[in-house]
Structures are given as C-alpha cells and as structure tokens.
Design an enzyme around this catalytic site. Structure first.
Site, PDB file in Angstrom:
ATOM      1  N   ASP A 185     -17.965 -74.109 -87.554  1.00 21.95           N
ATOM      2  CA  ASP A 185     -18.148 -73.907 -86.120  1.00 21.95           C
ATOM      3  C   ASP A 185     -19.580 -73.418 -85.900  1.00 21.95           C
ATOM      4  O   ASP A 185     -19.970 -72.381 -86.429  1.00 21.95           O
ATOM      5  CB  ASP A 185     -17.141 -72.875 -85.615  1.00 21.95           C
ATOM      6  N   LYS A 239     -24.567 -84.367 -74.265  1.00 22.80           N
ATOM      7  CA  LYS A 239     -23.731 -85.005 -73.255  1.00 22.80           C
ATOM      8  C   LYS A 239     -23.360 -84.015 -72.163  1.00 22.80           C
ATOM      9  O   LYS A 239     -23.047 -82.858 -72.431  1.00 22.80           O
ATOM     10  CB  LYS A 239     -22.455 -85.557 -73.898  1.00 22.80           C
ATOM     11  N   ASP A 289     -22.982 -84.584 -78.929  1.00 26.08           N
ATOM     12  CA  ASP A 289     -22.143 -85.511 -78.172  1.00 26.08           C
ATOM     13  C   ASP A 289     -20.771 -84.888 -77.962  1.00 26.08           C
ATOM     14  O   ASP A 289     -19.775 -85.587 -77.781  1.00 26.08           O
ATOM     15  CB  ASP A 289     -22.024 -86.849 -78.918  1.00 26.08           C
TER      16      ASP A 289
END
EC number: 2.1.1.166
Length: 254
Positions: A135, A199, A159
């Site tokens: 993570d 994104k 993304d």
C-alpha cells in the site's frame, strides 16, 4: 488478468486498426442483470479490448497511457517510473517498453530505465518491472521506492479508481481524494522536472486539483485520450515540470 507477461507494443498507435468487425449482441441470461449484459456487450465490441489481447497488453488501459505519452513524451529511455495501483499491469508494460527497462539503448544519462509498480493486490510479474505488493500509503513506502530506484522518480503514474457506488457525486469525490493522495506521494518521490499523471472523474471539483497542482508543477492540464470511452466522465490530470519539494506539503497548500 492474463498470464501473457508480454511487453506489448511501444506506442499503441493504430492498435485498433484493420477491418471493421461485426458488432456482437448479447442476450440477457436468466441470472445476468441488464447492466451486466450491457457491460459484456460493450467489452465484446470494444476495439481496444481486442487490440490489447492482440498486442499482449493486460488491459485496454495501456492504450490510454501510450496515447498520452505519444503526445507529451514524458516516458523517456532511462527514465525512472513509479506506477501506483498498478494491477493488472498494463501501464507497467507500456512504461517498461518506453523507458527501456528491459535493456536496449540507454537513456541520455547512460542508464537503463526502471519501473516500480505498487499495488496492495497480488498480481503476476511484469517482465522488466519490479512489482511490490504494498500500500503506497504505508509508512516508509516513499523511502522504499526511492531506495529501489537508487534515487528520485522521473514519472509517477496513477490509474487508480476507488470502488464505485453508483452515485456520481460520491464516486467523483472518492476518486478526487485518491488522486490528491497520489499527488502528495508524487511530491515526495519526484525529482525536479518530473511528471505526475493520474485518473480523475469530472464532477465539479477537478479544477480545484488543477489549482493545487499548479503550485508544484510548471504545467498542469486535463487530457482525455481516445481510448477513454466518450460517454465516460473519466479523464486524466497531467502535471509536468515538478518544481521540487517545498516546506509546505501539497496537502497543506491552499
């Protein structure tokens, strides 16, 4: 996820070319919802899905990165790239090919490229990339990345998308929050002059992120590649020319 492990094409140009295919119609099965049927029909008729399979990419999203880089040229031979939320690996494949992480001609500084992919999900290896099941929000993740890169990154990619709820504004706020967190990580690992691409979803607050990023990057813009579906709120924020770390972290800037 496929097990092809291929690097795939280097540019994604013309990936959907060729003869026009007949459209496939999918009947709604007894245990399949109408929305699932529409999704399946769209996938079966999507030229980028077919092109991804043909060229060995793990996802159609590879063409989005390839198209953006074709225009803005930030993935350069010898570059050091970090891909956040990298599963299933399509963006890593494109990055590996373009920065010459598997060998070939070295970059301007006489070094081969390096690609580090991070995801908390387990995924198949990507040839030429280092994949960490990690993570990126965990403590010390930024230092671990810089250690593996033997320095700072030239490009940070994201993304990532938060799990959707079906409520447009909620989904918009979730992905914008995720993008801001990714941007903060980028400012911790990028070298001066570096690039951040992530994104976002249109929904009302995306321009606030532009204002925030402009304090840390020389050029910030929204881009929507052709591989992004026209009816989707999805687009990308591209920030180039990182100004370097300041005393005020990005998430504290106003």
């Amino acid at each position: 996820m496929t097990n092809s492990g291929k690097t795939g094409g280097k540019s994604g140009k013309g990936g959907t070319g060729g003869a026009r295919a007949l459209k496939v119609r999918v009947k709604t099965a007894r245990k399949r919802s109408n929305s699932s049927t529409r999704w399946l029909q769209r996938q079966l008729n999507d030229p980028y899905v077919h092109a991804a399979k043909r060229e060995g990419y793990r996802s159609r999203a590879a063409f989005k990165l390839a198209e953006i880089d074709d225009k803005y040229r930030f993935l350069k031979p010898g570059g050091r790239v970090v891909d956040l939320g990298c599963a299933p690996g399509g963006w890593c494949q494109v990055a590996v090919a373009r920065v010459k992480a598997e060998g070939g001609d070295a970059g301007a500084e006489g070094r081969h490229g390096r690609v580090i992919g991070l995801d908390y999900l387990e995924m198949d290896p990507v040839p030429g990339a280092t994949i960490l099941q990690l993570d990126f929000l965990s403590e010390g993740a930024d230092d671990q990345v810089k250690e593996l890169l033997a320095g700072e990154a030239d490009v940070v990619l994201s993304d990532m998308a938060a799990p959707t709820t079906g409520h447009k504004q909620t989904d918009h706020m979730r992905i914008m929050s995720l993008c801001e967190i990714a941007a903060h990580f980028a400012t911790e690992v990028l070298a001066p002059g570096g690039t951040f691409l992530a994104k976002v979803l249109r929904g009302g607050t995306e321009n606030e992120l532009l204002v925030l990023l402009k304090q840390h990057f020389k050029t910030v813009r929204h881009v929507k590649p052709k591989a992004s579906r026209a009816d989707s709120a999805e687009m990308y924020v591209l920030a180039q020319g990182f100004k370097g770390r300041s005393e005020s972290p990005l998430d504290d800037a106003e």
